[in-house]
Scaffold this motif. Structure first.
Motif, short mmCIF file in Angstrom:
data_model
loop_
_atom_site.label_atom_id
_atom_site.label_comp_id
_atom_site.label_asym_id
_atom_site.label_seq_id
_atom_site.Cartn_x
_atom_site.Cartn_y
_atom_site.Cartn_z
N THR A 20 0.83 -1.21 0.00
CA THR A 20 0.00 0.00 0.00
C THR A 20 0.86 1.26 0.00
OG1 THR A 20 -1.78 -1.15 1.17
CG2 THR A 20 -1.78 1.25 1.29
N SER A 23 2.88 2.22 -3.21
CA SER A 23 2.16 2.73 -4.38
C SER A 23 2.43 4.21 -4.70
CB SER A 23 0.65 2.48 -4.22
OG SER A 23 0.39 1.10 -4.12
N ASN A 26 5.56 5.01 -6.93
CA ASN A 26 5.71 4.43 -8.26
C ASN A 26 6.35 5.38 -9.27
OD1 ASN A 26 4.49 2.07 -7.35
ND2 ASN A 26 3.23 1.86 -9.17
N ASP A 89 -0.21 5.82 -9.35
CA ASP A 89 0.40 5.95 -8.02
C ASP A 89 -0.56 5.66 -6.88
OD1 ASP A 89 2.66 6.68 -9.42
OD2 ASP A 89 2.37 8.83 -9.12
N LEU A 91 -3.32 2.39 -5.18
CA LEU A 91 -3.59 0.95 -5.11
C LEU A 91 -5.00 0.68 -5.59
CD1 LEU A 91 -2.48 -1.81 -4.09
CD2 LEU A 91 -3.51 -1.27 -1.87
N GLY A 142 -0.23 2.33 -11.46
CA GLY A 142 -0.37 2.13 -10.02
C GLY A 142 -0.02 0.70 -9.67
N ASN A 143 -0.49 0.24 -8.53
CA ASN A 143 -0.29 -1.16 -8.10
C ASN A 143 -1.65 -1.82 -7.92
OD1 ASN A 143 2.50 -0.93 -8.09
ND2 ASN A 143 2.56 -0.21 -5.97
#
Length: 412
Positions: A20, A23, A26, A89, A91, A142-143
């Motif tokens: 978390t 993120s 990034n 950037d 989650l 993002g992630n």
């Protein structure tokens, strides 16, 4: 950490927390040419609260619950990847990999493959405009957390692009979890993330020189954590040390943020980092085992032994020189080797995989090359060898029984 604050196994909570807080970094990791290239996979049967847990950590970035996660495997792959580019950037979550039939499994596996490739390579799908000029690349920025009841069948390279966390029944303590859900509803987690991004801005982005140093520090941290893991001698896929490094960066910045706000002491920060490092190394070992199972060579050997044990495929003694070949014949054997007819053996394994709803997409030549690279077969001037059986001369794959038995036993 006292019991009233433990709502899931520590290794799961700590890894989700690290992911978390990774993120928002990034963009700067992208500038350092070491942007995260993996997805966090939250695995568990129905009722293990994996979607609820994912929603809690997404609540650092907005209002979410298990019933309104941003993306789902019911969306098309193109739709998911479009949103993956837009959600920069932060989650997100792709919820509910849960195929109900073989036909649906093939479709969802294709979507999972697209997701893993997108996040695992960070390269957008190439497209052309109507005038044949290239469109702007739109890779994920993002992630992502993926929730699933079981791991998708996406091969060795696909498996290497995700980091799995497994939830079991009873792992999530609902009373303790509800405390954090109430904080999420009250906006506490969002305020925490806002404070974290403000701390990054004020500490590391004050001017161009400070930002350049920040990017350099991130690259150095990535290389340090990656190389440190590699020195542990844990046998793994080449991507695993990088996944470990990114998670350790996420945790280190979260702890540094907590220290700067006097929430934890430097000693507590070091202890937590040491504990997390042990956890993530153990998880990496499990990840490496999962990747091993998805190697085409290992799948081939597992299925080959299954076919031989069930009588669906047959090998006969190399000393047999009467020319008789029974139904299902795929080669010969002696005490040390299988001498496999490459076309027949490859076709038999591919057929049984299809019957079981699995994929075995590697070509015959690709399989032989993989077996040779892993030293599972005897090679001569080529990866296959010419042998004489009776009056016949044939070219075969010479599979080493000792090594093949070891792999079969590993999964037996």
């Amino acid at each position: 950490m006292t019991n009233e604050f433990i709502f899931a196994p520590k290794e799961i909570v700590m890894t989700l927390l690290a992911f978390t807080f990774l993120s928002p970094l990034n963009e700067f990791l992208h500038q350092a040419n070491c942007e995260p290239k993996f997805v966090l996979f939250l695995l568990g049967h129905t009722g293990t609260r994996k979607s609820t847990l994912a929603a809690l950590f997404l609540s650092f970035f907005g209002r979410f619950s298990a019933s309104d996660l941003p993306l789902s495997f019911r969306d098309t792959a193109n739709s998911i990847m479009h949103h993956a580019f837009s959600l920069k950037d932060v989650l997100t979550c792709i919820d509910d990999y849960h195929p109900g039939s073989r036909q649906e499994e093939a479709k969802l596996n294709a979507t999972a493959q697209a997701v893993m490739r997108g996040y695992g390579d960070r390269i957008g799908k190439g497209r052309l405009k109507s005038d044949s000029s290239p469109m702007e690349s739109r890779p994920p920025q993002g992630n992502a957390i993926v929730t699933a009841e079981f791991a998708p069948n996406i091969g060795e390279s696909g498996t290497a692009r995700y980091f799995p966390l497994e939830l079991k029944s009873g792992d999530v303590h609902l009373d303790n979890l509800s405390v954090f859900q109430r904080e999420a509803e009250n906006g506490t987690l969002r305020r925490c993330m806002f404070a974290y991004t403000e701390w990054i801005r004020q500490t590391f982005l004050k001017d161009d020189d400070t930002e350049k140093q920040f990017v350099k520090t991130l690259k150095e941290s990535f290389e340090f954590y990656r190389d440190e893991f590699m020195k542990s001698k844990i046998q793994c896929h080449g991507r695993v040390p990088e996944n470990v490094a990114w998670l350790l960066i996420g945790m280190s910045f979260f702890l540094l943020f907590m220290e700067s706000h006097k929430i934890i002491s430097p000693d507590e920060s070091r202890q937590t980092m040491d504990e997390f490092k042990k956890c993530v190394y153990e998880l990496a070992k499990k990840q490496s085992s999962s990747i091993e199972q998805d190697r085409p060579s290992h799948i081939f050997i597992q299925k080959l032994y299954s076919l031989l044990e069930s009588g669906q495929a047959v090998v006969i003694s190399r000393d047999n020189s009467d020319g008789y070949t029974p139904l299902g014949f795929i080669g010969y054997e002696d005490s040390d080797y299988f001498y496999l007819i490459s076309d027949a053996a490859h076709k038999a394994v591919r057929r049984v995989c299809e019957e079981q709803g699995e994929t075995f997409s590697i070509s015959k030549n690709g399989l032989i090359k993989a077996l040779a690279e892993e030293k599972l077969i005897e090679t001569g001037d080529k990866n296959t060898k010419v042998i004489k059986v009776g009056t016949k001369t044939i070219r075969v794959i010479v599979l080493k029984k000792r090594e093949a038995n070891a792999i079969a036993d590993m999964y037996g």
